[in-house]
Each structure stands twice: as structure tokens, then as C-alpha cells.
Design a protein around this motif. Structure first.
Motif, short mmCIF file in Angstrom:
data_model
loop_
_atom_site.label_atom_id
_atom_site.label_comp_id
_atom_site.label_asym_id
_atom_site.label_seq_id
_atom_site.Cartn_x
_atom_site.Cartn_y
_atom_site.Cartn_z
N TYR A 126 131.32 38.88 -54.42
CA TYR A 126 132.37 38.77 -53.77
C TYR A 126 133.66 38.61 -54.63
O TYR A 126 133.74 37.63 -55.57
CB TYR A 126 132.52 37.85 -52.64
N GLU B 184 121.15 35.03 -53.50
CA GLU B 184 122.66 35.00 -53.45
C GLU B 184 123.16 36.11 -54.59
O GLU B 184 123.66 35.47 -55.67
CB GLU B 184 123.07 33.62 -53.67
N ARG C 240 125.82 24.62 -53.67
CA ARG C 240 126.00 26.52 -54.06
C ARG C 240 125.34 26.62 -55.35
O ARG C 240 125.38 25.94 -56.14
CB ARG C 240 127.60 26.92 -54.10
N SER D 155 120.54 38.73 -46.03
CA SER D 155 119.77 37.32 -45.93
C SER D 155 118.46 37.22 -46.42
O SER D 155 117.79 36.14 -46.06
CB SER D 155 119.98 36.80 -44.52
N GLY E 145 135.69 35.70 -59.17
CA GLY E 145 134.66 35.95 -58.01
C GLY E 145 133.84 34.92 -57.67
O GLY E 145 133.68 34.14 -58.21
N ALA E 146 132.84 35.41 -56.75
CA ALA E 146 131.69 34.49 -56.58
C ALA E 146 130.44 35.14 -56.15
O ALA E 146 130.61 36.42 -55.59
CB ALA E 146 132.35 33.43 -55.36
N LEU E 147 129.52 34.52 -56.09
CA LEU E 147 128.01 35.11 -55.59
C LEU E 147 127.71 34.72 -54.22
O LEU E 147 127.37 33.37 -54.25
CB LEU E 147 126.95 35.06 -56.77
N GLN E 148 127.53 35.10 -53.20
CA GLN E 148 127.15 34.97 -51.76
C GLN E 148 126.03 35.30 -51.64
O GLN E 148 125.16 36.14 -52.26
CB GLN E 148 128.44 35.15 -50.76
N ALA E 149 125.51 34.82 -50.24
CA ALA E 149 123.94 35.42 -49.95
C ALA E 149 123.94 36.81 -49.81
O ALA E 149 125.10 37.25 -49.41
CB ALA E 149 123.68 34.53 -48.54
N ASN E 150 122.92 37.25 -50.11
CA ASN E 150 122.59 38.59 -49.95
C ASN E 150 122.70 38.97 -48.41
O ASN E 150 122.55 38.39 -47.52
CB ASN E 150 120.78 39.08 -50.08
N ARG E 151 123.56 40.12 -48.38
CA ARG E 151 123.85 40.77 -47.07
C ARG E 151 122.49 40.73 -46.12
O ARG E 151 122.72 40.47 -44.87
CB ARG E 151 124.42 42.36 -46.92
#
Lengths: 225, 84
Positions: A148, A144, A58, A108, A100-106
């Protein structure tokens, strides 16, 4: 004021950061190795953007275990300013220095464009140079960057004014439009947009200067540890 | 020797845009009966027993590194293998 910019294998905004600090802001700034075990002598640390360790597993997950991060944690625990930009923000969340955390852009998709931000809290050492609720233009460049956190964490962030920057036109799906957050102590900031890429008119915006100027103004009395 | 199969997936509340992209591609392939695709990570860890229980160590590995517990969950299966 003397800045340390840790360089991880795969960092790629490290020189941009040092150029902004040295050439534009006339500060001392050193690139330091990810294997560094001490940050003695520095007044602030800025983790730069890039793809540390290839973003394997990640974003930021491997960088978190680099020796320099033990020093960064101690530096932050001592109340000294730490900032993470883009991949630096991802590293700070993985390291537990920010919630929190950083996830993939909505979408994608990797997004590379100028984004408009609101300075949600200008009562911080990272944002005091801006007017309250000021709108600023900073570039983003990430795949990313979708911030979140769970509802409980979001409530805590709001109650303690930890949300420093918000997107006007949420480009990546971030919870509550969050572009930048700090810890409760107010000395660790993470943000996806790149202030170091907005420090000269020729770059299209000088709105990033305020972040560095705020930090410098807040810490000018500091003597080297 | 133990073979540990670890599966890491997003929590239900988390968007999975990569899974959605695969879902859409499967539909374009003609598999319109595909209702949902979850894209996750799979690890195979071979390890031998140390002083502490294998499961305890695997839990720690997942919590500290293999999964980001803010947004992911994990499950694993441990099988005992013959020593290599």
C-alpha cells in the motif's frame, strides 16, 4: 562479492538465502546476528524472509529497532546495495528505507504459490539480467504482502521508475500490482516474492537467479570496504 | 502516574480484511444488523511524567512504533492515576 544476511529471531529464509548465494552463485555469504553493529567488509546486505519477532505489533515493526538495522541504514546511506525479501521487505518499509507499507492480503488468507511477475524496470542493479518486460515465475508465501502507498507516493514511484516487479495476476491486492520497489537512489530493493527459492530446476524455477546475477554483475568491481 | 489508552485503527482508505471477516462471522451468528466492523489495536500504557509532557511522548511513541502512519491512525486518552 561478499553478502551479509542478518538473522532476526524468527527469520526462517536465512539459510535458503545463504545456500543460494554460496552453493549456487558461488559467492561469500555470512549469516550475521541482529545484534551486529557493523557491516564493514560486506558488499551487499540481504534481509531474509520469516516472521521476525513473531510479527508482533506489525510485520517488521520490531525488527526495525534491532541494532543491525542502524548498520543497515548507514550501509544504504553509503549507496551500497540492500535487498529485503518478504519479511525483509516489510522491515525495510517499517524502517523508512522504502516508501509504503505491507498490509494484510485482501483475501485475508496466507498465500503460498508460484506467481508470475513482469520485470517492469530492467535498468536497475537488481534486474539488469532480465529482458525488459520479461515474465518470470517466483514463489510467494505471505499473509501480509498487500503493498500500500498513497496516490502521491505512487506517482513518485512511477515517475522515477521505482517499480521493479509487478504481479501479472495480483494475488494479494497490492496497489498498482506492485511486487517489488526500490528507493530513488536505486540501491535499496524490497520484494515480496522469493528469488532464493527459485535458483535450481529442482525447485521448479530458476527465474530468481537473475536478481542475484544482476547484483553480482553490477558490483563485481567493488572492493571490500 | 498516568494511564494512557491508545487506539490504533486503519485509515478509512485502507482495506481491513480482518474486520470484514469478523463482520461476516457476526452475520452468520445472526446479527445481520451489523453494518460495519473495524478491527484495530488497543494499548494501555502506564507511565510517569518525565521532563517532557506526557502527550508529546505518547505522540512520538505512536508515530515511531505503535502505529504505522502510512496506513493507520491513532487516538489516545490520558488519565492521571494515583501513584501505585
Amino acid at each position: 562479492m561478499k553478502f551479509a544476511v542478518p538473522v532476526f529471531p524468527g527469520s526462517n529464509c536465512d539459510y535458503d538465502m545463504v545456500n543460494a548465494l554460496r552453493d549456487i552463485l558461488k559467492m561469500e555469504a555470512d549469516l550475521v546476528s541482529a545484534d551486529t553493529t557493523t557491516l564493514t567488509g560486506y558488499d551487499a546486505v540481504i534481509l531474509p524472509g520469516g516472521f521476525s519477532y513473531g510479527d508482533y505489533l506489525r510485520s517488521g515493526a520490531i525488527a526495525r529497532f534491532a541494532p543491525v538495522m542502524t548498520a543497515v541504514k548507514a550501509f544504504a546511506a553509503a549507496g551500497k546495495p540492500v535487498m529485503g525479501i518478504c519479511n525483509g521487505f516489510q522491515i525495510l518499509t517499517e524502517a523508512g528505507l522504502l516508501p509504503g507499507a505491507l498490509q494484510a492480503n485482501r483475501s485475508s488468507k496466507f498465500i503460498c504459490k508460484t506467481s508470475e511477475l513482469i520485470v517492469k524496470n530492467n535498468q536497475t542493479q537488481f534486474s539488469s539480467a532480465y529482458a525488459s518486460q520479461a515474465h518470470i515465475q517466483l514463489p510467494i508465501a505471505h499473509g501480509e504482502g498487500n503493498y500500500y502507498c498513497d496516490d502521491e507516493t505512487l506517482t513518485t514511484l512511477q515517475e522515477h521508475q521505482q517499480i521493479v516487479f509487478e504481479y501479472v495476476d495480483n494475488p494479494n491486492g497490492s496497489t498498482a500490482n506492485i511486487a517489488g520497489v526500490m528507493n530513488q537512489a536505486g540501491n535499496v530493493l524490497g520484494m515480496m516474492p522469493h528469488p532464493e527459492r527459485a535458483v535450481e530446476a529442482i525447485l521448479g524455477s530458476t527465474d530468481g537467479l537473475g536478481i542475484f546475477q544482476s547484483l553480482i554483475a553490477a558490483n563485481k568491481e567493488v572492493t571490500h570496504a | 502516574m498516568y494511564l494512557v489508552k491508545i487506539y490504533v485503527t486503519y485509515k478509512q482508505s485502507i482495506l481491513d480484511p480482518k474486520g470484514e471477516a469478523v463482520h461476516d462471522a457476526l452475520h452468520r451468528l445472526g446479527y445481520t444488523n451489523v453494518d460495519e466492523v473495524e478491527l484495530g489495536k488497543y494499548f494501555e500504557v502506564k507511565m510517569h511524567a518525565d521532563k517532557r509532557p506526557v502527550a508529546t511522548e505518547v505522540d512520538e511513541m505512536c508515530d515511531q512504533l505503535l502505529a504505522n502512519v502510512n496506513m493507520e491512525t491513532y487516538r489516545y486518552e490520558i488519565t492521571e492515576m494515583e501513584a501505585l
